[in-house]
Scaffold this active site. Structure first.
Site, PDB file in Angstrom:
ATOM      1  N   GLU A 329     -35.587 -29.581 -89.887  1.00  0.00           N
ATOM      2  CA  GLU A 329     -35.282 -30.821 -89.173  1.00  0.00           C
ATOM      3  C   GLU A 329     -34.513 -30.495 -87.901  1.00  0.00           C
ATOM      4  OE1 GLU A 329     -34.871 -34.584 -92.207  1.00  0.00           O
ATOM      5  OE2 GLU A 329     -33.059 -33.599 -91.546  1.00  0.00           O
ATOM      6  N   CYS A 330     -34.990 -30.984 -86.768  1.00  0.00           N
ATOM      7  CA  CYS A 330     -34.299 -30.878 -85.487  1.00  0.00           C
ATOM      8  C   CYS A 330     -33.922 -29.430 -85.193  1.00  0.00           C
ATOM      9  CB  CYS A 330     -33.094 -31.808 -85.460  1.00  0.00           C
ATOM     10  SG  CYS A 330     -32.524 -32.169 -83.775  1.00  0.00           S
ATOM     11  N   GLY A 331     -32.657 -29.039 -85.353  1.00  0.00           N
ATOM     12  CA  GLY A 331     -32.282 -27.655 -85.113  1.00  0.00           C
ATOM     13  C   GLY A 331     -33.048 -26.684 -85.985  1.00  0.00           C
ATOM     14  N   TYR A 333     -36.056 -27.146 -87.043  1.00  0.00           N
ATOM     15  CA  TYR A 333     -37.385 -27.118 -86.427  1.00  0.00           C
ATOM     16  C   TYR A 333     -37.403 -26.162 -85.239  1.00  0.00           C
ATOM     17  CZ  TYR A 333     -41.412 -29.060 -83.817  1.00  0.00           C
ATOM     18  OH  TYR A 333     -42.576 -29.248 -83.109  1.00  0.00           O
ATOM     19  N   THR A 430     -39.905 -30.930 -87.701  1.00  0.00           N
ATOM     20  CA  THR A 430     -39.903 -32.063 -86.787  1.00  0.00           C
ATOM     21  C   THR A 430     -38.511 -32.276 -86.229  1.00  0.00           C
ATOM     22  OG1 THR A 430     -40.160 -34.468 -86.679  1.00  0.00           O
ATOM     23  CG2 THR A 430     -39.575 -33.555 -88.800  1.00  0.00           C
TER      24      THR A 430
END
Length: 441
Positions: A329-331, A333, A430
């Protein structure tokens, strides 16, 4: 023990909600009161400060992203373990997204749903009697939201306080304290918010100072007395969030991977999942006994060099991904991609399990609620399911790669944003942070 609750809010961001909240929490704990805190809306950072001040894990309450059953369950579960629950608002009290009443993400939704009074923090540094007009507007804006009192923040002098307090007293709204202007009590910030609680070596000293400040300048007895009992209707037997992504979850956890919602971990454990933390920054691979690996968000851009040098972690993650799901997730990703360009424009090779690359040098704010319809089975959920959450990052995509997209995104009003994220084999990722499955209409 009857649990009571209240909400600390403000007319806008930056008015001093967090300072007042932390001072109040630390002072009440010093008095021996069993106090816990929650944060309205999507926020990973403030709950960690709440936990440091209270000694109990902080959590979030989000009226847009969370189903009503989950809100009720979280409140009821917390009420079993404290005498006083303090909810810190997000942005301004009524600030949220357009939507059905009670489902906007605003702190006011929680005040109306649970019947909790609001302590309004006013930054009066650039006004005097005009503050009363602000209070009058907030008192009358929504009949289901009750302003129980005000705290005047950044007061310049005794005379300044007298001018403001006298004007507000004519409205019948109690003045429950005045905090003097003092820039030294502000917590340092970085691009996504406050510098994280775990990064402050002097956090206990800071909290002690805030407790001293609260004891001197806030009417702690009046604030505690204005809190109202948690209603029995707020109790729910079940909750809907996200199903555990596996039976044994390898969770990246260190200074680069910190953004995990407490309600997700709690509900995964209650569902029987085991969570094993490991540290990529310490060059640890995901534990072999696990059947899924979760790389949460955080600040990989601040540790890109160390992550690029963590060969054992990178090899172990690739080996794990050969046969078991890995999700970022985010970082997380960003770390799954080919590389990260740091703030100085230096490129650092990442794991290469997905084909994109990202840059923190070319910064652009991406912020807002998101609704994701999943395009394939992955650790967030099954293909076709809808998950609500948010996006908050400054990283930009330098190269999109050629992986299949993970989800179709829409904003809070349902407007399409497009396909986002990536998936390849057992790997998915993502920028979207998942909070809960969408409740069926």
């Amino acid at each position: 023990m009857t649990t009571r609750g209240l909400i600390i809010a403000a007319p806008r961001s930056g008015a001093g909600k967090t300072t007042v909240t932390l001072g109040l929490l630390a002072a009440l704990k010093r008095r021996g009161i069993a106090v816990r805190a929650a944060k309205a809306g999507p926020d990973y950072i403030d709950p960690a400060f709440h936990a440091a001040a209270t000694g109990a894990r902080g959590f979030n309450l989000d009226s847009w992203a969370m189903p009503a059953s989950l809100l009720d369950w979280l409140l009821a579960e917390t009420a079993r373990h404290c005498e006083l629950l303090v909810i810190e608002g997000v942005m301004g009290l009524f600030d949220g997204v357009p939507g059905p009443r009670g489902r906007t993400g605003a702190a006011a939704d929680l005040a109306a749903r649970f019947g909790f009074p609001v302590l309004l923090v006013l930054d009066v540094s650039a006004q005097a009697q005009s503050a009363a007009a602000v209070v009058r507007g907030f008192c009358s804006h929504d009949p289901d939201v009750r302003i129980a009192g005000v705290v005047l923040n950044r007061v310049g002098s005794d005379r300044h306080r007298l001018l403001v307090a006298d004007a507000i007293s004519q409205l019948g709204v109690p003045d429950m304290g005045a905090v003097p202007r003092d820039d030294t009590i502000r917590l340092p910030e970085r691009h996504i918010g406050l510098v994280q609680a775990a990064e402050h070596d002097d956090l206990p000293r800071r909290l002690d100072r805030l407790a001293d400040l609260a004891e001197r300048h806030l009417d702690l007895d009046a604030i505690s007395a204005c809190a109202t009992p948690v209603k029995s209707s707020a109790v729910a037997a079940t909750a809907v969030a996200l199903p555990p992504p596996g039976q044994r979850i390898a969770l990246a956890s260190d200074a680069a991977f910190t953004f995990v919602y407490a309600h997700l971990l709690d509900l995964w454990r209650r569902a029987g999942a085991e969570i094993s933390a490991f540290s990529p920054l310490a060059d640890e691979p995901p534990p072999e006994g696990c059947d899924v690996c979760w790389l949460p968000g955080g600040y990989p851009e601040l540790h890109a060099g160390a992550l690029a040098a963590a060969e054992r972690f990178r090899r172990g993650l690739a080996r794990f991904a050969d046969s078991r799901p890995v999700h970022g997730e985010c970082g997380g990703y960003m770390v799954l991609g080919e590389g990260i360009e740091d703030a100085d424009g230096v490129r650092h090779a990442m794991t290469g399990l997905l084909g994109h690359s990202t840059s923190f040098a070319k910064r652009k704010l991406h912020l807002g609620y998101r609704e994701a319809r999943l395009l394939a089975d992955n650790p967030i959920g099954t293909a076709g399911s809808v998950v609500r959450g948010h996006e908050f990052h400054y990283a930009t995509v330098l190269a999109a790669g050629h992986d299949e997209p993970l989800a179709e995104l829409a904003d809070a009003q349902g407007q399409p944003i497009g396909r986002e994220g990536g998936r390849r084999g057992c790997v998915s990722g993502t920028f979207f942070h998942a909070i809960a499955r969408k409740e069926l209409d």
